[in-house]
Design a protein around this motif. Sequence first.
Motif: not given
Length: 340
Positions: A183-192, A230-237
């Motif tokens: 799963g996509f880590p919640p802490v990652w989503k919150e940071k982005f 940042p949105a592109i960076a989040m997708a690139e993860t």
Amino acid sequence: MTSQIKRGVSLYSYQNETFQGKMTLEDAVRTSAELGACGIEIIGEQTFWGWPEVGVAQADIDHWHALMAKYGTTPVSHDFMLDYKRYKGREMPFGEQVASVKKDVDFGAALGMKYIRALVSIAPEVLVAAAPYAEEKGIKILIEVHAPLHFDHPWIIRHAEAFEKSGSDALGFLPDMGMFLFGFPPVWKEKFMRIGVPANIADYIVKAYEDRVLSEYVILNVRDMGGVGPAIAMAETLRHNAAFEPKRMLDYMPRIHNVHGKFYEMTEDYIEPSIPYDEIVRVLQQGGYQGYICSEYEGNRWIEDAQEPDSVEQVRRQQVMLAKLLGETEVPSLKTPVAA
């Protein structure tokens, strides 16, 4: 029935506290021991000043052994780096790479380690060449299998074939549990989201990850949604993380000698929301694994812009989770406050 798998900690987990001077090496070892995580893994550069550029003082090595004896802990692994691009304009020649690995073998042996961790970027030929020396020193060199690589990746298969061809028992694997990111880590989503990703785009990326949508499509769709920066960076993860199959470890179990218990967040009810540790532990038990699972906390970098990381509490929670999964009857708890 209690499992034969043992609990440990990579002191890398406490990087914020040690860097800020809030925890000494003794604090880190004592805290781990009080949690029943008696296997201690280190990154040489973090734990010993000057390594590997200058030699480590014998007094520091003696202090390390004194701490192991004082707290009943066991040296497990020295995680080393091979900076083969350290010289501007040229890569380190093969012979220098082998000599560098041998230097880390010596250091691991001096600390009483059974294993040294090799970064996945190291060519198998280098490790094969260093293997006879490692055998003499009683050390096993373990290549880390780390996302986005996995046990079916051609680079890892190349290592496995080279290890088997060498016939050396000094070569093996150290799987990092981050390659089982279901799963996509919640802490990652919150940071982005804190740095500007709109909620609708963040929600889309998380759902796309859960649906295993190809990362390149996700990046294109995010652009079409108006995502920038940042949105592109989040997708690139999504390019660097995936939910590979834990059962793939079974085919490699004879050469798996240490495990990185990667985690990004432990909730108050002792759950890692993005990595299926219950399944992972079942697979390790099925394979007869008897080594350590060493906690490796990497959620700190995702929250430190918003709050002070409490790495000790996060490690404690993971150790509670592991103890329960391993069938232990006592829940790990801290007896000594960490120095402020």
